[in-house]
Enzyme design. Sequence first.
Site, mmCIF file in Angstrom:
data_model
loop_
_atom_site.group_PDB
_atom_site.id
_atom_site.type_symbol
_atom_site.label_atom_id
_atom_site.label_comp_id
_atom_site.label_asym_id
_atom_site.label_seq_id
_atom_site.Cartn_x
_atom_site.Cartn_y
_atom_site.Cartn_z
ATOM 1 N N GLY A 1 0.819 -1.214 0.000
ATOM 2 C CA GLY A 1 0.000 0.000 0.000
ATOM 3 C C GLY A 1 0.854 1.266 0.000
ATOM 4 N N PHE B 1 18.531 -19.097 -0.065
ATOM 5 C CA PHE B 1 17.167 -19.363 0.398
ATOM 6 C C PHE B 1 16.636 -20.570 -0.364
ATOM 7 C CE2 PHE B 1 14.031 -16.455 2.711
ATOM 8 C CZ PHE B 1 14.926 -16.145 3.712
ATOM 9 N N SER C 1 8.057 -12.688 -1.495
ATOM 10 C CA SER C 1 6.834 -11.975 -1.153
ATOM 11 C C SER C 1 7.092 -10.507 -0.855
ATOM 12 C CB SER C 1 6.166 -12.637 0.042
ATOM 13 O OG SER C 1 5.121 -11.830 0.462
ATOM 14 N N ARG D 1 9.619 -24.567 0.507
ATOM 15 C CA ARG D 1 8.906 -24.706 1.783
ATOM 16 C C ARG D 1 7.879 -25.828 1.808
ATOM 17 N NH1 ARG D 1 8.218 -18.292 3.144
ATOM 18 N NH2 ARG D 1 10.423 -18.056 3.633
ATOM 19 N N ARG E 1 5.059 -20.409 -2.989
ATOM 20 C CA ARG E 1 5.925 -19.236 -3.074
ATOM 21 C C ARG E 1 7.316 -19.572 -2.551
ATOM 22 N NH1 ARG E 1 7.678 -15.281 0.718
ATOM 23 N NH2 ARG E 1 6.367 -15.933 2.455
ATOM 24 N N THR F 1 12.930 -17.745 10.870
ATOM 25 C CA THR F 1 13.152 -17.495 9.435
ATOM 26 C C THR F 1 13.892 -18.606 8.688
ATOM 27 O OG1 THR F 1 14.218 -16.024 7.837
ATOM 28 C CG2 THR F 1 15.246 -16.136 9.983
ATOM 29 N N GLU F 2 13.531 -18.728 7.397
ATOM 30 C CA GLU F 2 14.253 -19.640 6.509
ATOM 31 C C GLU F 2 15.737 -19.256 6.452
ATOM 32 O OE1 GLU F 2 11.998 -20.799 3.056
ATOM 33 O OE2 GLU F 2 13.717 -20.414 1.784
ATOM 34 N N LEU G 1 7.461 -17.218 13.760
ATOM 35 C CA LEU G 1 8.343 -17.633 12.668
ATOM 36 C C LEU G 1 9.811 -17.706 13.091
ATOM 37 C CD1 LEU G 1 8.383 -18.196 9.560
ATOM 38 C CD2 LEU G 1 9.233 -15.883 9.348
ATOM 39 N N HIS H 1 4.774 -22.700 6.604
ATOM 40 C CA HIS H 1 6.216 -22.523 6.785
ATOM 41 C C HIS H 1 6.739 -23.675 7.625
ATOM 42 C CE1 HIS H 1 10.087 -20.764 7.652
ATOM 43 N NE2 HIS H 1 9.825 -19.775 6.827
ATOM 44 N N GLN I 1 0.437 -21.458 2.044
ATOM 45 C CA GLN I 1 1.803 -21.860 2.407
ATOM 46 C C GLN I 1 1.917 -22.150 3.895
ATOM 47 O OE1 GLN I 1 5.586 -19.217 2.009
ATOM 48 N NE2 GLN I 1 5.762 -20.940 0.596
ATOM 49 N N HIS J 1 1.502 -19.720 6.933
ATOM 50 C CA HIS J 1 2.416 -18.577 6.822
ATOM 51 C C HIS J 1 2.009 -17.567 5.760
ATOM 52 C CE1 HIS J 1 6.109 -16.356 7.098
ATOM 53 N NE2 HIS J 1 6.457 -16.632 5.865
HETATM 54 C C1 LIG Z 1 6.502 -13.475 10.362
HETATM 55 C C2 LIG Z 1 6.607 -13.249 8.873
HETATM 56 C C3 LIG Z 1 7.861 -13.152 8.272
HETATM 57 C C4 LIG Z 1 7.965 -12.967 6.897
HETATM 58 N N1 LIG Z 1 9.219 -12.890 6.335
HETATM 59 C C5 LIG Z 1 9.325 -12.677 5.001
HETATM 60 C C6 LIG Z 1 10.605 -12.533 4.384
HETATM 61 O O1 LIG Z 1 11.640 -12.565 5.045
HETATM 62 N N2 LIG Z 1 10.649 -12.342 3.054
HETATM 63 C C7 LIG Z 1 9.533 -12.266 2.283
HETATM 64 O O2 LIG Z 1 9.649 -12.093 1.073
HETATM 65 N N3 LIG Z 1 8.309 -12.354 2.844
HETATM 66 C C8 LIG Z 1 8.187 -12.555 4.176
HETATM 67 N N4 LIG Z 1 6.927 -12.654 4.742
HETATM 68 C C9 LIG Z 1 5.744 -12.354 3.913
HETATM 69 C C10 LIG Z 1 5.631 -10.845 3.702
HETATM 70 O O3 LIG Z 1 6.136 -10.160 4.812
HETATM 71 C C11 LIG Z 1 4.199 -10.401 3.466
HETATM 72 O O4 LIG Z 1 3.597 -11.196 2.494
HETATM 73 C C12 LIG Z 1 4.138 -8.948 2.991
HETATM 74 O O5 LIG Z 1 4.905 -8.118 3.828
HETATM 75 C C13 LIG Z 1 2.708 -8.467 2.933
HETATM 76 O O6 LIG Z 1 2.698 -7.095 2.676
HETATM 77 P P1 LIG Z 1 1.334 -6.347 2.340
HETATM 78 O O7 LIG Z 1 1.682 -4.910 2.144
HETATM 79 O O8 LIG Z 1 0.650 -7.059 1.261
HETATM 80 O O9 LIG Z 1 0.433 -6.537 3.643
HETATM 81 P P2 LIG Z 1 0.661 -6.192 5.196
HETATM 82 O O10 LIG Z 1 2.048 -5.823 5.495
HETATM 83 O O11 LIG Z 1 0.046 -7.301 5.947
HETATM 84 O O12 LIG Z 1 -0.199 -4.883 5.384
HETATM 85 C C14 LIG Z 1 -1.605 -4.892 5.363
HETATM 86 C C15 LIG Z 1 -2.105 -3.537 5.791
HETATM 87 O O13 LIG Z 1 -3.505 -3.493 5.616
HETATM 88 C C16 LIG Z 1 -4.146 -3.027 6.795
HETATM 89 N N5 LIG Z 1 -5.485 -3.644 6.823
HETATM 90 C C17 LIG Z 1 -5.800 -4.964 6.893
HETATM 91 N N6 LIG Z 1 -7.136 -5.118 6.846
HETATM 92 C C18 LIG Z 1 -7.678 -3.882 6.731
HETATM 93 C C19 LIG Z 1 -9.014 -3.390 6.627
HETATM 94 N N7 LIG Z 1 -10.054 -4.203 6.603
HETATM 95 N N8 LIG Z 1 -9.186 -2.043 6.556
HETATM 96 C C20 LIG Z 1 -8.135 -1.195 6.563
HETATM 97 N N9 LIG Z 1 -6.852 -1.622 6.635
HETATM 98 C C21 LIG Z 1 -6.637 -2.943 6.714
HETATM 99 C C22 LIG Z 1 -3.217 -3.441 7.921
HETATM 100 O O14 LIG Z 1 -3.390 -2.635 9.050
HETATM 101 C C23 LIG Z 1 -1.851 -3.205 7.256
HETATM 102 O O15 LIG Z 1 -1.477 -1.865 7.358
HETATM 103 C C24 LIG Z 1 6.805 -12.847 6.116
HETATM 104 C C25 LIG Z 1 5.555 -12.919 6.714
HETATM 105 C C26 LIG Z 1 5.459 -13.153 8.070
HETATM 106 C C27 LIG Z 1 4.088 -13.293 8.656
#
Ligand SMILES: Cc1cc2nc3c(=O)[nH]c(=O)nc-3n(C[C@H](O)[C@H](O)[C@H](O)COP(=O)(O)OP(=O)(O)OC[C@H]3O[C@@H](n4cnc5c(N)ncnc54)[C@H](O)[C@@H]3O)c2cc1C
Length: 568
Positions: A16, A119, A383, A278, A378, A246-247, A244, A234, A232, A343
């Site tokens: 976003g 990775f 991601s 994974r 994935r 991490t990988e 988590l 993890h 997925q 995950h």
């Molecule tokens: C613990 C963990 C570790 C990870 N590590 C890695 C990594 O090392 N490398 C990698 O590539 N990927 C990793 N991932 C995956 C990756 O981090 C996520 O897929 C990615 O950051 C998602 O980003 P996003 O902007 O799509 O959503 P998010 O970062 O989840 O943001 C969503 C936003 O939407 C808002 N929101 C949600 N619902 C609503 C609603 N109804 N109304 C208004 N606002 C809302 C939330 O408040 C938030 O601000 C990891 C995931 C996790 C859970």
Amino acid sequence: MIHKHQVLIIGGGIAGMGAAIEAKEAGLDVIVVSLTHPVRSHSTCAQGGINAALGNHPEGKDDSWEKHAYDTVKGSDFLADQDAVELMCKEAIPRVYEIEHWGASFSRYEDGRIAQRPFGGAAFPRTAYIADKTGHQIMHVMYQRSVKLGIPIVYDRLVFKLARNEDRVTGAIALNLITGELEAYQADVVMIATGGYGRVYANTTNSINNTGLGMVLAYRAGVPLQDMEFVQFHPTTLVGTNILMTEGARGEGGYLRNRLGERFMKRYAPEKMELAPRDIVARAIWTEVLEGRGFPGNYVHLDLTHLGKEKIMERLPQIRELALDFLGIDMIYDPIPVQPGQHYSMGGIAANKKTETPLSGLYAAGECSCVSVHGANRLGGNSLLETAVFGKIGGKEMVKFIQEKGPHNDEESVRKALEEAKQEVEELLNKDGDEDLFELMRELRETMKEYVFVFRDEKGLKTALDKIENIKKRYKNIKIKTKTRHYNLELERAISLGAMIEIAEAITYGALYRKEFRGAHYRTDYPKRDDKNFLHHTLLYRQGWDKLPKIGKKPVVITKWQPVERKY
Ligand SMILES: Cc1cc2nc3c(=O)[nH]c(=O)nc-3n(C[C@H](O)[C@H](O)[C@H](O)COP(=O)(O)OP(=O)(O)OC[C@H]3O[C@@H](n4cnc5c(N)ncnc54)[C@H](O)[C@@H]3O)c2cc1C
């Protein structure tokens, strides 16, 4: 009052904020409306890194974006759209440098170049990282950039309804959690960037806000959900809490061992061992557990003791702290107990490589979308990359849309959505039945954990679907005890549970439909990939609360790489 802007971004994660920055830099009037403050988005939790074929690692000199693309396609079990994958892998390189120039302090080699770690499923070490806090830094850098540009951000807002007319999306309605009032936002383009749905599982690495409500916004407005059966798991989450690990821990050389002390991955992926993708590692761990070679409590060991204190403190300080805080185990000296947990959502709102959805003016980027660059599985590090690349692309595309189509001026449709939303909230607040909302949520999450996990079969999936349908019926009869407006988190949970039920149903229904084994979707009753019948994306069209969705198909885009058997 209706808030009017050209661009409305729902969700302040990396996807976003990336889109908001792009649209703002093009001079548009942008607003970000988010449930949490941006830096509390789940993106902040990302640990291990972001992939780009920079070729900086001594063993990675021959890396290229094409090789990155092939690894991604193979990792996806040939379900990803290859044109979208090529775009992502090509854009990865300039995007990582751009984020670095904005201030992200990547871990480096002596000569100053960005360091890269191996990775899973990658032919070369190509994951750029910032210790094990990569998402934390990138999210903060994005937020700082938005402050510099003066992008307005409102948070503590739960967006729970879109406004649309016959032709296009016209805005969205949010519940202001602070006041309890509803707010209407009118916009010429809307992007959903609300992240994944991990919380529909009891065992997940995801944050409390990852309910999938954002995906359901689009679904309820007539946009299909795509490939929802691909979830997925993890391989290495801390036993009990599913936090988590991490990988990157295996990337830095960590071993997986069963109760007998064996490095069991030799039986499942003799070449890649712990660094197989994974889905393969998660199934291997679960097989060890099911066949009695795990530890009581359903886990195996992640052993990092041979890495030494210095390496652990430099590369993996955060996960060491987490294991210490939550289990009192210091990974410098002892192995840590890990098990697979939900995950990541490969599926999501159907979108193309411009992040356009089938509803004109509505865009979706990041984990809530299905572009599809991950297909059936994935790769780690892809991601953060997807969110960073497609957030930016979405921003640019929204600018073009506004230049071509102009404003819609349809205030009426926004007012109508606001009135409907008001009614929905009043109805919920007045609910006085005898079902406990939190008990229903618990049952839903346990059902997904039990029956729609690493191994699936028709019997289990049908049981899950029955249970979900039962929860759906009982949801109508919940009781909301808190009747006040200010910070009524019970109301927030009730709205979110309605969405979680629809997401759980979509995942399970998709999983029942797909009678094959592909990537993360393993049907024990159909244990082979079936390209003849299933080399296509699944689309689910909503038919209303009381009906199951209708299934549609979408062809997979194949550019260079014909599907072959996937071996590691
Ligand atoms: C613990 C963990 C570790 C990870 N590590 C890695 C990594 O090392 N490398 C990698 O590539 N990927 C990793 N991932 C995956 C990756 O981090 C996520 O897929 C990615 O950051 C998602 O980003 P996003 O902007 O799509 O959503 P998010 O970062 O989840 O943001 C969503 C936003 O939407 C808002 N929101 C949600 N619902 C609503 C609603 N109804 N109304 C208004 N606002 C809302 C939330 O408040 C938030 O601000 C990891 C995931 C996790 C859970």
